[in-house]
Structures are given as structure tokens and as C-alpha cells.
Motif scaffolding. Structure first.
Motif, mmCIF file in Angstrom:
data_model
loop_
_atom_site.group_PDB
_atom_site.id
_atom_site.type_symbol
_atom_site.label_atom_id
_atom_site.label_comp_id
_atom_site.label_asym_id
_atom_site.label_seq_id
_atom_site.Cartn_x
_atom_site.Cartn_y
_atom_site.Cartn_z
ATOM 1 N N GLY A 1 0.835 -1.191 0.000
ATOM 2 C CA GLY A 1 0.000 0.000 0.000
ATOM 3 C C GLY A 1 0.874 1.246 0.000
ATOM 4 N N ASN A 2 0.259 2.393 0.262
ATOM 5 C CA ASN A 2 0.972 3.674 0.326
ATOM 6 C C ASN A 2 1.412 3.890 1.771
ATOM 7 O OD1 ASN A 2 1.750 6.402 0.425
ATOM 8 N ND2 ASN A 2 0.359 6.938 -1.243
ATOM 9 N N VAL A 3 2.654 3.526 2.074
ATOM 10 C CA VAL A 3 3.137 3.541 3.458
ATOM 11 C C VAL A 3 3.162 4.957 4.028
ATOM 12 C CG1 VAL A 3 5.056 2.967 4.988
ATOM 13 C CG2 VAL A 3 4.470 1.437 3.108
ATOM 14 N N ALA A 4 3.597 5.917 3.250
ATOM 15 C CA ALA A 4 3.644 7.301 3.729
ATOM 16 C C ALA A 4 2.245 7.779 4.105
ATOM 17 C CB ALA A 4 4.238 8.211 2.657
ATOM 18 N N LEU A 5 1.249 7.451 3.283
ATOM 19 C CA LEU A 5 -0.133 7.810 3.573
ATOM 20 C C LEU A 5 -0.620 7.111 4.832
ATOM 21 C CD1 LEU A 5 -2.812 9.137 2.800
ATOM 22 C CD2 LEU A 5 -3.280 7.190 1.297
ATOM 23 N N SER A 6 -0.289 5.837 4.982
ATOM 24 C CA SER A 6 -0.697 5.075 6.160
ATOM 25 C C SER A 6 -0.142 5.693 7.447
ATOM 26 C CB SER A 6 -0.223 3.622 6.026
ATOM 27 O OG SER A 6 -0.545 2.879 7.180
ATOM 28 N N ILE A 7 1.118 6.077 7.414
ATOM 29 C CA ILE A 7 1.749 6.664 8.596
ATOM 30 C C ILE A 7 1.089 7.991 8.965
ATOM 31 C CG2 ILE A 7 3.891 7.710 9.464
ATOM 32 C CD1 ILE A 7 5.369 5.542 7.773
ATOM 33 N N LEU A 8 0.839 8.835 7.971
ATOM 34 C CA LEU A 8 0.197 10.120 8.245
ATOM 35 C C LEU A 8 -1.226 9.930 8.758
ATOM 36 C CD1 LEU A 8 1.468 12.321 5.274
ATOM 37 C CD2 LEU A 8 2.101 12.481 7.677
ATOM 38 N N MET A 9 -1.933 8.923 8.234
ATOM 39 C CA MET A 9 -3.281 8.628 8.735
ATOM 40 C C MET A 9 -3.246 8.214 10.203
ATOM 41 S SD MET A 9 -5.062 6.515 5.612
ATOM 42 C CE MET A 9 -5.605 7.316 4.113
ATOM 43 N N THR A 10 -2.258 7.390 10.557
ATOM 44 C CA THR A 10 -2.127 6.949 11.949
ATOM 45 C C THR A 10 -1.857 8.133 12.871
ATOM 46 O OG1 THR A 10 -1.270 4.785 11.273
ATOM 47 C CG2 THR A 10 -0.828 5.468 13.530
ATOM 48 N N VAL A 11 -0.970 9.012 12.442
ATOM 49 C CA VAL A 11 -0.629 10.185 13.255
ATOM 50 C C VAL A 11 -1.849 11.090 13.437
ATOM 51 C CG1 VAL A 11 0.760 12.288 13.349
ATOM 52 C CG2 VAL A 11 1.806 10.144 12.608
ATOM 53 N N VAL A 12 -2.556 11.377 12.334
ATOM 54 C CA VAL A 12 -3.717 12.273 12.397
ATOM 55 C C VAL A 12 -4.838 11.666 13.237
ATOM 56 C CG1 VAL A 12 -5.554 13.363 11.038
ATOM 57 C CG2 VAL A 12 -3.204 13.412 10.207
ATOM 58 N N SER A 13 -5.121 10.380 13.038
ATOM 59 C CA SER A 13 -6.201 9.742 13.807
ATOM 60 C C SER A 13 -5.853 9.660 15.286
ATOM 61 C CB SER A 13 -6.519 8.350 13.252
ATOM 62 O OG SER A 13 -5.458 7.440 13.476
ATOM 63 N N THR A 14 -4.568 9.502 15.598
ATOM 64 C CA THR A 14 -4.139 9.467 17.003
ATOM 65 C C THR A 14 -4.350 10.824 17.660
ATOM 66 O OG1 THR A 14 -2.507 7.747 16.550
ATOM 67 C CG2 THR A 14 -2.193 9.019 18.558
ATOM 68 N N LEU A 15 -4.021 11.886 16.947
ATOM 69 C CA LEU A 15 -4.239 13.237 17.474
ATOM 70 C C LEU A 15 -5.735 13.509 17.662
ATOM 71 C CD1 LEU A 15 -1.620 15.214 15.354
ATOM 72 C CD2 LEU A 15 -1.463 14.646 17.787
ATOM 73 N N CYS A 16 -6.546 13.072 16.705
ATOM 74 C CA CYS A 16 -7.999 13.259 16.799
ATOM 75 C C CYS A 16 -8.596 12.456 17.953
ATOM 76 C CB CYS A 16 -8.672 12.844 15.489
ATOM 77 S SG CYS A 16 -8.321 13.926 14.095
ATOM 78 N N ALA A 17 -8.010 11.273 18.226
ATOM 79 C CA ALA A 17 -8.530 10.401 19.291
ATOM 80 C C ALA A 17 -8.466 11.053 20.658
ATOM 81 C CB ALA A 17 -7.751 9.083 19.305
ATOM 82 N N VAL A 18 -7.536 11.971 20.832
ATOM 83 C CA VAL A 18 -7.403 12.673 22.117
ATOM 84 C C VAL A 18 -8.713 13.345 22.491
ATOM 85 C CG1 VAL A 18 -6.232 14.585 23.263
ATOM 86 C CG2 VAL A 18 -4.922 13.009 21.844
ATOM 87 N N ILE A 19 -9.414 13.908 21.501
ATOM 88 C CA ILE A 19 -10.692 14.579 21.752
ATOM 89 C C ILE A 19 -11.869 13.651 21.484
ATOM 90 C CG2 ILE A 19 -12.204 16.467 21.007
ATOM 91 C CD1 ILE A 19 -9.660 18.038 20.304
ATOM 92 N N LEU A 20 -11.795 12.906 20.383
ATOM 93 C CA LEU A 20 -12.955 12.130 19.936
ATOM 94 C C LEU A 20 -13.209 10.875 20.764
ATOM 95 C CD1 LEU A 20 -12.587 12.427 16.048
ATOM 96 C CD2 LEU A 20 -14.153 13.650 17.568
ATOM 97 N N MET A 21 -12.162 10.260 21.313
ATOM 98 C CA MET A 21 -12.376 9.030 22.080
ATOM 99 C C MET A 21 -13.207 9.291 23.342
ATOM 100 S SD MET A 21 -9.534 6.108 22.808
ATOM 101 C CE MET A 21 -10.064 4.416 23.129
#
Length: 299
Positions: A117-137
Motif C-alpha cells: 500500500g501507500n506507506v507514507a499515507l498510512s503513517i500520516l493517517m495513523t498520526v492524524v487519527s491518534t491526534l484526533c482520538a485525544v478529543i474524539l475518544m
């Protein structure tokens, strides 16, 4: 030869996991090795990337937003609906919602790498979703469970920094400036990643031996259904929006492979051991299903 070995990843994961289940104490002693092994895998992935890969991904922020939306809108909804449908207890439903409300896990980056897959995209998705989880979880646990679960913000960010970002940046730096000198070891990197992630899965099985021993069929079914629905939604939505196959694979894997380790930690701290069971099982199952998917896509 190396590709054949990497293609045996699912079989290796099942065999070593079975051995780990029968020798739980032995594999549990390697608990402290999980983080260094994940960091090693992220480093090897960085060694396959260049700065241009990240620049290209940053020009397409919409697909990252789509993945995050699926992650935090559909995945917790799926978890809640499945729990109601199967008549799970309140504790088990709590565990399912915690898994559904989690960010993408670092293992998704590894599976994405193996699935081409697109590894760079996967890594950025993980970082962004982790930051969002701080509020959304916390917000999602309140929405579905009527109780706020405090999320360890500093711990999550430090984990992402030490396990994901720094190793990837170091590997990308080396590959960007010393690619010719390092060319000789490039073919070995998938093999190193494969052995590392298989061993990590085995350690997780060993650590969750007791939970797996008392596993109830409805919980297993709930976890499998949740993961499968995430895979289907993660692939079909980008596909319907006319994204290329590599992007669809990446979103699919990122969405369906949750940070279940965090859900287990929060379940134990704020709810009960029973509530941790879905997350513990998910941490094993999503690696196995993801590895079979990676094998299929590699071919």
C-alpha cells in the motif's frame, strides 16, 4: 526467495501464535520487546521511503479526512450495533465501543507495507487519527456509553513519537541521502519486518492467554464482524470516490486495524477486566486477518 518467505507471513503468524498459546509464560517474558520491535519495523519502512513520498501525500489531504471520518464515525457505530445485535453484556459492549473509538494502530503501517500500500499515507493517517482520538475518544465513549473515559494524551503522543515518527524519519533520511550505499540491504527489509511482526503477534497471544482461554463465541464473532465491516467500508468508500487501488488498500487497512492496545488499557483502568476482552482479542485477530489480506494483495 524473500518474497516467498514474506508471503508465508499469515502461516507463520498462526503457527507461532499457536506455539505462544501453549507456552504463554515463555512468550510473555518478551513483553518489553514489543515497543523496540515495532520501532524496528517502522525504521525498516522508513528505509523504503523518501521525502518526496510524504510531500506527494500532503497534497491530498482529502483522503486522510475520509479515513479519519470512517475511523471515528462508522467504526464506533459498527461496534455498538454489533453489540446490540449479538446481545453482549454491558461490559463487553463497553470493550467493543472502546475498540471502535480508537485511532489506527501502528500495526496498520506494517500490514500496509506488506500489502504494497501507500506507506507514507498510512503513517500520516495513523498520526492524524491518534491526534484526533485525544478529543474524539472521550466524546464517543460519552455518546455511546454515557461515561467519559479520560485518554492518556501525553502517553499516546510520546508513543507515536518514539515508535512511529522518529524511526520512520531516521529511515527516510538514510534512504533519501544514502540510497545507493544502502541498496544491498534493501531486499532484506521486508524479511526483517515480517519476522518482527510475527514475533510481536506471538507475544500478544502469550500475554492474553488467560483471556483467550475463557473466550466466548459471541465475543469472537463480534470482533470478527467489526473488523470485517471496517475492511469493507475502508475499501469500498474510497473506491466509490474513484481513488486508485493502492489508496483504497491503505485506507482499508488503516480503518480496520485499531489501536486495540489503548482500548485494553482504558478498559482495565476505568471499567473491568471483562471490558478488556474485545480489545485483547481484536489485537490478535486484526493482525491475522490483515496478514492474509496483505498476502492476497502482494500477489
Amino acid at each position: 526467495m524473500l518474497n516467498r518467505i514474506v508471503n508465508l507471513f499469515p502461516l507463520g503468524a498462526i503457527i507461532l501464535s499457536s506455539i505462544a498459546f501453549l507456552n504463554a509464560e515463555l512468550f510473555s517474558t518478551f513483553k518489553s520487546s514489543i515497543v523496540p520491535l515495532l520501532a524496528l519495523v517502522m525504521f525498516t519502512m522508513g528505509m523504503t521511503l523518501k521525502w518526496a513520498d510524504f510531500k506527494a501525500v500532503l497534497k491530498k489531504p482529502l483522503v486522510i479526512s475520509i479515513a479519519v471520518a470512517i475511523q471515528f464515525i462508522l467504526m464506533p457505530l459498527f461496534a455498538y450495533a454489533i453489540s446490540i445485535m449479538l446481545g453482549l453484556s454491558v461490559d463487553l459492549m463497553t470493550g467493543m465501543v472502546l475498540v471502535g473509538a480508537s485511532a489506527g494502530g501502528t500495526a496498520s503501517n506494517v500490514i500496509c507495507y506488506l500489502a504494497k500500500g501507500n506507506v507514507a499515507l498510512s503513517i500520516l493517517m495513523t498520526v492524524v487519527s491518534t491526534l484526533c482520538a485525544v478529543i474524539l475518544m472521550p466524546a464517543l465513549t460519552f455518546l455511546y456509553l454515557n461515561q467519559v473515559v479520560p485518554v492518556p494524551v501525553q502517553g499516546m503522543l510520546m508513543s507515536i513519537l518514539s515508535i512511529v515518527l522518529l524511526p520512520v524519519i531516521l529511515g527516510t533520511f538514510l534512504n533519501s541521502f544514502f540510497a545507493q550505499r544502502l541498496k544491498i540491504i534493501q531486499p532484506v527489509l521486508p524479511l526483517l519486518s515480517t519476522f518482527s511482526i510475527v514475533f510481536i503477534i506471538a507475544i500478544i497471544v502469550g500475554l492474553n492467554h488467560d483471556n483467550l482461554s475463557v473466550l466466548a463465541l459471541p465475543v469472537l464473532l463480534a470482533v470478527v464482524l467489526h473488523n470485517m465491516m471496517g475492511l469493507i467500508a475502508g475499501y469500498s468508500i474510497p473506491w466509490l470516490l474513484k481513488y486508485d487501488a493502492q489508496t483504497c488498500r491503505t485506507v482499508c487497512i488503516e480503518v480496520a486495524m485499531q489501536n486495540s492496545g489503548l482500548s485494553v488499557a482504558l478498559a482495565i483502568k476505568y471499567f473491568s477486566i471483562t471490558a478488556a476482552l474485545p480489545g485483547a482479542l481484536f489485537s490478535i485477530w486484526h493482525n491475522i486477518s490483515g496478514s492474509f489480506l496483505a498476502l492476497y494483495w502482494r500477489k
